[in-house]
Write a protein that holds these residues in place. Structure first.
Motif, PDB file in Angstrom:
ATOM      1  N   LEU A  89      -8.177  13.156  17.421  1.00 26.35           N
ATOM      2  CA  LEU A  89      -8.103  13.524  18.838  1.00 26.35           C
ATOM      3  C   LEU A  89      -8.587  12.357  19.680  1.00 26.35           C
ATOM      4  N   GLU A  90      -7.920  12.126  20.808  1.00 28.70           N
ATOM      5  CA  GLU A  90      -8.397  11.172  21.813  1.00 28.70           C
ATOM      6  C   GLU A  90      -8.972  12.030  22.924  1.00 28.70           C
ATOM      7  N   VAL A  91     -10.281  12.052  23.027  1.00 24.52           N
ATOM      8  CA  VAL A  91     -10.951  12.917  24.001  1.00 24.52           C
ATOM      9  C   VAL A  91     -11.247  12.066  25.235  1.00 24.52           C
ATOM     10  N   ILE A  92     -10.574  12.408  26.327  1.00 20.32           N
ATOM     11  CA  ILE A  92     -10.680  11.597  27.548  1.00 20.32           C
ATOM     12  C   ILE A  92     -11.417  12.403  28.612  1.00 20.32           C
ATOM     13  N   VAL A  93     -12.412  11.789  29.227  1.00 13.04           N
ATOM     14  CA  VAL A  93     -13.085  12.430  30.363  1.00 13.04           C
ATOM     15  C   VAL A  93     -12.729  11.623  31.605  1.00 13.04           C
ATOM     16  N   ARG A  94     -12.355  12.349  32.654  1.00 13.55           N
ATOM     17  CA  ARG A  94     -11.911  11.700  33.892  1.00 13.55           C
ATOM     18  C   ARG A  94     -12.795  12.139  35.060  1.00 13.55           C
ATOM     19  N   PRO A 112     -11.558  11.746  43.700  1.00 16.66           N
ATOM     20  CA  PRO A 112     -12.609  12.191  42.782  1.00 16.66           C
ATOM     21  C   PRO A 112     -12.226  13.494  42.085  1.00 16.66           C
ATOM     22  N   LEU A 113     -12.604  13.618  40.835  1.00 13.59           N
ATOM     23  CA  LEU A 113     -12.381  14.847  40.067  1.00 13.59           C
ATOM     24  C   LEU A 113     -13.760  15.433  39.789  1.00 13.59           C
ATOM     25  N   ASP A 114     -14.072  16.510  40.490  1.00 17.49           N
ATOM     26  CA  ASP A 114     -15.410  17.084  40.387  1.00 17.49           C
ATOM     27  C   ASP A 114     -15.268  18.598  40.298  1.00 17.49           C
ATOM     28  N   PRO A 115     -15.577  19.235  39.174  1.00 19.71           N
ATOM     29  CA  PRO A 115     -16.174  18.659  37.960  1.00 19.71           C
ATOM     30  C   PRO A 115     -15.191  17.757  37.200  1.00 19.71           C
ATOM     31  N   PRO A 116     -15.730  16.913  36.311  1.00 25.32           N
ATOM     32  CA  PRO A 116     -14.869  16.014  35.544  1.00 25.32           C
ATOM     33  C   PRO A 116     -13.841  16.790  34.732  1.00 25.32           C
ATOM     34  N   VAL A 117     -12.711  16.148  34.485  1.00 24.12           N
ATOM     35  CA  VAL A 117     -11.609  16.781  33.746  1.00 24.12           C
ATOM     36  C   VAL A 117     -11.566  16.212  32.323  1.00 24.12           C
ATOM     37  N   ILE A 118     -11.545  17.109  31.344  1.00 21.30           N
ATOM     38  CA  ILE A 118     -11.374  16.663  29.954  1.00 21.30           C
ATOM     39  C   ILE A 118      -9.904  16.817  29.586  1.00 21.30           C
ATOM     40  N   VAL A 119      -9.327  15.742  29.045  1.00 16.87           N
ATOM     41  CA  VAL A 119      -7.948  15.788  28.549  1.00 16.87           C
ATOM     42  C   VAL A 119      -8.004  15.369  27.087  1.00 16.87           C
ATOM     43  N   ILE A 120      -7.357  16.132  26.221  1.00 16.77           N
ATOM     44  CA  ILE A 120      -7.394  15.788  24.794  1.00 16.77           C
ATOM     45  C   ILE A 120      -5.976  15.523  24.293  1.00 16.77           C
ATOM     46  N   ASP A 121      -5.766  14.315  23.769  1.00 11.20           N
ATOM     47  CA  ASP A 121      -4.463  13.935  23.211  1.00 11.20           C
ATOM     48  C   ASP A 121      -4.535  13.949  21.691  1.00 11.20           C
ATOM     49  N   TYR A 122      -3.392  14.202  21.082  1.00 15.65           N
ATOM     50  CA  TYR A 122      -3.281  14.159  19.615  1.00 15.65           C
ATOM     51  C   TYR A 122      -3.087  12.709  19.207  1.00 15.65           C
ATOM     52  N   LYS A 123      -3.998  12.174  18.385  1.00 13.87           N
ATOM     53  CA  LYS A 123      -3.921  10.767  17.981  1.00 13.87           C
ATOM     54  C   LYS A 123      -2.847  10.633  16.911  1.00 13.87           C
ATOM     55  N   ARG A 169     -25.500   0.138  38.148  1.00 18.38           N
ATOM     56  CA  ARG A 169     -25.069  -1.266  38.137  1.00 18.38           C
ATOM     57  C   ARG A 169     -23.853  -1.487  39.043  1.00 18.38           C
ATOM     58  N   GLY A 170     -23.601  -0.539  39.930  1.00 19.48           N
ATOM     59  CA  GLY A 170     -22.525  -0.698  40.908  1.00 19.48           C
ATOM     60  C   GLY A 170     -21.139  -0.528  40.323  1.00 19.48           C
ATOM     61  N   ILE A 171     -21.052   0.245  39.224  1.00 20.59           N
ATOM     62  CA  ILE A 171     -19.758   0.410  38.549  1.00 20.59           C
ATOM     63  C   ILE A 171     -19.388   1.900  38.514  1.00 20.59           C
ATOM     64  N   ILE A 172     -18.149   2.208  38.887  1.00 22.47           N
ATOM     65  CA  ILE A 172     -17.649   3.590  38.811  1.00 22.47           C
ATOM     66  C   ILE A 172     -16.995   3.793  37.450  1.00 22.47           C
ATOM     67  N   LEU A 173     -17.443   4.841  36.726  1.00 23.40           N
ATOM     68  CA  LEU A 173     -16.774   5.219  35.473  1.00 23.40           C
ATOM     69  C   LEU A 173     -15.618   6.141  35.860  1.00 23.40           C
ATOM     70  N   VAL A 174     -14.422   5.567  35.933  1.00 24.27           N
ATOM     71  CA  VAL A 174     -13.236   6.322  36.362  1.00 24.27           C
ATOM     72  C   VAL A 174     -12.824   7.303  35.264  1.00 24.27           C
ATOM     73  N   ASP A 175     -12.648   6.781  34.044  1.00 23.52           N
ATOM     74  CA  ASP A 175     -12.344   7.633  32.889  1.00 23.52           C
ATOM     75  C   ASP A 175     -12.637   6.843  31.624  1.00 23.52           C
ATOM     76  N   PHE A 176     -12.693   7.529  30.504  1.00 27.36           N
ATOM     77  CA  PHE A 176     -12.893   6.845  29.217  1.00 27.36           C
ATOM     78  C   PHE A 176     -12.462   7.753  28.080  1.00 27.36           C
ATOM     79  N   LYS A 177     -12.230   7.119  26.926  1.00 22.83           N
ATOM     80  CA  LYS A 177     -11.723   7.823  25.740  1.00 22.83           C
ATOM     81  C   LYS A 177     -12.756   7.769  24.623  1.00 22.83           C
TER      82      LYS A 177
END
Ligand code: ATP
Ligand code: TYD
Length: 234
Positions: A89-94, A112-123, A169-177
């Motif tokens: 699974l590729e678990v992505i939080v946005r 902005p996505l508030d609350p954060p959105v979880i998207v799960i892809d099949y690897k 540190r002045g960085i926005i975490l837009v999304d990650f996997k």
């Protein structure tokens, strides 16, 4: 620790068996790919920046109670990790709309996505990593209900911890996997957390500081990776 045979050669990392039971050796290569492997290059130094940032975040998360595969550094591009039974699974939080979510759904880039959105892809590269939902994950027997709940809770907890660190540190975490695996009946965070697997924007300029620089030719990729790695580990 001795490096034994090659277990997997992925798109950006190579994983080797080691002479220690239950421990793998993971080497971050300089290969970079995008758009399902259609765009590919070798960028000298990339593996080192991603290793440095991944190791930093694995230590940071472990110190805050998250179970990860990280055991320690072997050299600047190689880490020792726990051998996990990976869940495909590729678990992505946005936290902010960008990338595929903007292409597929009527979100405005940067909203902005508030609350954060979880998207799960099949690897599954042969199927181009289709998006899943809970019912599909359970029907495909990829996880149990309990594991899926644990994965989602971990993903959100990791998101909050990474967001805190980056925001300071002045960085926005837009999304990650993230990728998770099983070990001794517990879900652990595996794989990497790096500029290849996160979307990071500068808070002031909203400029990309991640693989989007490579995907969309937004500047010199290695200059950006070096700058952002320094900011993250400071
Ligand atoms: P992608 O780039 O889509 O993540 P890939 O398989 O090409 O796919 P790489 O990062 O190059 O990715 O390869 C690393 C491989 O090692 C992946 O298949 C990943 O799931 C696997 N892996 C990561 N951590 C562990 C671990 N702790 N134990 C076993 N396998 C792992
Ligand atoms: P996403 O917007 O779904 O895909 P793309 O970047 O191809 O438009 O990606 C969301 C985040 O997850 C982004 O930070 C990149 C990361 N990601 C990976 O690292 N590997 C993947 O296979 C996917 C699908 C996303």
């Amino acid at each position: 620790m001795k490096q034994l045979d090659l277990l997997y050669q992925g798109k950006a990392k190579s994983v080797y068996r080691s002479d220690e039971q239950g421990t793998l050796i993971m080497r971050f290569r300089d290969d970079i790919t995008a758009f399902d492997g259609e765009k590919k290059d070798v960028l000298g130094g990339k593996g080192g920046y991603n290793t440095e940032v991944s190791a930093f975040f694995f230590r940071y998360l472990e110190e805050r109670g998250i179970k990860t595969h990280f055991l320690g550094m072997i050299d600047p591009i190689t880490m020792a990790v726990r051998d996990l039974t990976m869940i495909p699974l590729e678990v992505i939080v946005r936290n902010v709309a960008a990338g595929s979510i903007v292409r597929r759904y009527p979100f405005t880039e940067g909203a902005p996505l508030d609350p954060p959105v979880i998207v799960i892809d099949y690897k599954d590269d042969s199927r181009h990593d289709p998006m899943l939902n809970d019912d599909l994950i359970l029907a495909l027997r990829l996880t149990t209900r309990e594991e899926l709940d644990q994965i989602k809770a971990n993903a959100l907890a990791i998101n909050e911890l990474l967001k805190d660190h980056l925001d300071a540190r002045g960085i926005i975490l837009v999304d990650f996997k993230m990728e998770f695996g099983r070990r001794d009946g517990t879900i652990h965070l595996g794989d990497e957390i790096s500029m290849d697997s996160m979307r990071l924007w500068d808070k002031e300029t909203r400029q990309s500081m991640d693989k989007d620089v490579y995907r969309f030719n937004k500047g010199d990729v290695m200059t950006e990776y070096a700058k952002v790695a320094k900011r993250i580990i400071s």
